[in-house]
Design a protein around this motif. Sequence first.
Motif, PDB file in Angstrom:
ATOM      1  N   UNK A 108       0.837  -1.204   0.000  1.00 22.97           N
ATOM      2  CA  UNK A 108       0.000   0.000   0.000  1.00 22.97           C
ATOM      3  C   UNK A 108       0.875   1.258   0.000  1.00 22.97           C
ATOM      4  N   UNK A 109       0.247   2.350  -0.398  1.00 23.63           N
ATOM      5  CA  UNK A 109       0.938   3.634  -0.480  1.00 23.63           C
ATOM      6  C   UNK A 109       0.472   4.529   0.658  1.00 23.63           C
ATOM      7  N   UNK A 110       1.412   5.161   1.336  1.00 20.93           N
ATOM      8  CA  UNK A 110       1.102   6.146   2.372  1.00 20.93           C
ATOM      9  C   UNK A 110       1.492   7.521   1.842  1.00 20.93           C
ATOM     10  N   UNK A 111       0.490   8.328   1.529  1.00 23.19           N
ATOM     11  CA  UNK A 111       0.717   9.701   1.056  1.00 23.19           C
ATOM     12  C   UNK A 111      -0.064  10.621   1.985  1.00 23.19           C
ATOM     13  N   UNK A 112       0.591  11.068   3.036  1.00 24.82           N
ATOM     14  CA  UNK A 112      -0.107  11.795   4.104  1.00 24.82           C
ATOM     15  C   UNK A 112      -0.379  13.243   3.716  1.00 24.82           C
ATOM     16  N   UNK A 113      -1.553  13.759   4.092  1.00 26.47           N
ATOM     17  CA  UNK A 113      -1.840  15.185   3.879  1.00 26.47           C
ATOM     18  C   UNK A 113      -1.106  16.037   4.907  1.00 26.47           C
ATOM     19  N   UNK A 119      -2.322  16.806  15.226  1.00 25.00           N
ATOM     20  CA  UNK A 119      -1.090  16.112  14.868  1.00 25.00           C
ATOM     21  C   UNK A 119       0.130  17.002  15.059  1.00 25.00           C
ATOM     22  N   UNK A 120      -0.045  18.306  14.914  1.00 23.98           N
ATOM     23  CA  UNK A 120       1.091  19.204  15.114  1.00 23.98           C
ATOM     24  C   UNK A 120       1.586  19.211  16.554  1.00 23.98           C
ATOM     25  N   UNK A 121       0.731  18.777  17.496  1.00 21.85           N
ATOM     26  CA  UNK A 121       1.134  18.745  18.903  1.00 21.85           C
ATOM     27  C   UNK A 121       1.692  17.375  19.306  1.00 21.85           C
ATOM     28  N   UNK A 122       1.642  16.394  18.393  1.00 16.51           N
ATOM     29  CA  UNK A 122       2.139  15.060  18.693  1.00 16.51           C
ATOM     30  C   UNK A 122       3.662  15.004  18.548  1.00 16.51           C
ATOM     31  N   UNK A 123       4.243  13.904  19.065  1.00 23.60           N
ATOM     32  CA  UNK A 123       5.617  13.563  18.722  1.00 23.60           C
ATOM     33  C   UNK A 123       5.709  13.514  17.206  1.00 23.60           C
ATOM     34  N   UNK A 124       6.733  14.115  16.636  1.00 19.27           N
ATOM     35  CA  UNK A 124       6.773  14.319  15.188  1.00 19.27           C
ATOM     36  C   UNK A 124       6.563  13.023  14.408  1.00 19.27           C
ATOM     37  N   UNK A 125       7.181  11.935  14.833  1.00 23.65           N
ATOM     38  CA  UNK A 125       7.119  10.686  14.074  1.00 23.65           C
ATOM     39  C   UNK A 125       5.811   9.917  14.287  1.00 23.65           C
ATOM     40  N   UNK A 126       4.983  10.371  15.201  1.00 20.98           N
ATOM     41  CA  UNK A 126       3.802   9.606  15.604  1.00 20.98           C
ATOM     42  C   UNK A 126       2.848   9.328  14.453  1.00 20.98           C
ATOM     43  N   UNK A 127       2.584  10.332  13.624  1.00 17.72           N
ATOM     44  CA  UNK A 127       1.621  10.144  12.545  1.00 17.72           C
ATOM     45  C   UNK A 127       2.150   9.201  11.466  1.00 17.72           C
ATOM     46  N   UNK A 129       4.253   6.565  12.248  1.00 20.52           N
ATOM     47  CA  UNK A 129       4.319   5.239  12.859  1.00 20.52           C
ATOM     48  C   UNK A 129       3.037   4.454  12.604  1.00 20.52           C
ATOM     49  N   UNK A 130       1.898   5.134  12.626  1.00 18.27           N
ATOM     50  CA  UNK A 130       0.620   4.445  12.434  1.00 18.27           C
ATOM     51  C   UNK A 130       0.472   3.851  11.038  1.00 18.27           C
ATOM     52  N   UNK A 131       1.321   4.259  10.094  1.00 16.35           N
ATOM     53  CA  UNK A 131       1.250   3.736   8.729  1.00 16.35           C
ATOM     54  C   UNK A 131       2.316   2.682   8.445  1.00 16.35           C
ATOM     55  N   UNK A 132       3.141   2.363   9.427  1.00 16.91           N
ATOM     56  CA  UNK A 132       4.186   1.370   9.220  1.00 16.91           C
ATOM     57  C   UNK A 132       3.580  -0.015   9.025  1.00 16.91           C
TER      58      UNK A 132
END
Length: 304
Positions: A108-113, A119-127, A129-132
Amino acid sequence: MTTSELNAELALRERIHREMADTLDEELELELDDSRLDDIDAVHEGPELDRKIYFRELLRLQGELVKLQDWVQHSKQKVVVLFEGRDSAGKGGVIKRITQRLNPRICRVAALPAPSERERTQWYFQRYVSHLPAGGEIVLFDRSWYNRAGVERVMGFCNEEQYQEFFKSVPEFERMLIRSGTILLKYWFSITDEEQQFRFTMRISDPLKQWKLSPMDVQARAKWEQYTKAKEAMLQHTHLPDSPWWIVDAVDKKRARLNCISHLLTQIPYSEVQHPPVILPPRVHNPEYHRGPIPPDMYVPAKF
């Protein structure tokens, strides 16, 4: 062989021929999209790649990608491939050719908006990680966590502290992925200043591709040198022995696709998985079942 058997054999061959032609047409549809650019005078270094060679090699490589997919699923491997580069560098075209004949449940392809306020307040890599991938999956990132080293840096979407922290964190983040058993590949697609100008100009005049040209892309065109400096800093900090960058010369789209896919296949130690032959069970006929008629107004109008 009787006349009826001969006719049946010829009909079967014709169906097989049509099916094979349809498979080729799927790639030709994508090729037709590219050919609209080929009709415009453009300067490319080196001779043009012969179309027969291109299609033959592409279909061969896609056959190997199917074997890779089978191996990943069978051995429960986790594969992550990052595609980064200039806007209009051809990342999407390579991703399309990789996924074209693969199972979307496996690859599958992960192309995040753009990140949301939360999400800006999360740990940077968090968004990300959910697509790994889980075991038996391949994920292709059409842009990745390296947004922070590129667009966020150039466009001022992160501050200096966040930028420097990224370079401190990303090596360990990627080592954690690799230690967890994830195969990680990173590709940077490189084009010239002149080639990007040409491709942007074509997108502006092409109604089928205007959606690819976002306001951010337009601003990026004016910031060519800033993006170059950001890329150089990124490569300096994140070209690591255990997760190196691979540069794809992408001025020639067809060669870039073949070169990238071919290289990707050499970086993963896959092997062909042997399966027992598939045997279709005999068709079960129930004499008591009668298929009911379908109302004519339920059919899609046959306009073609």
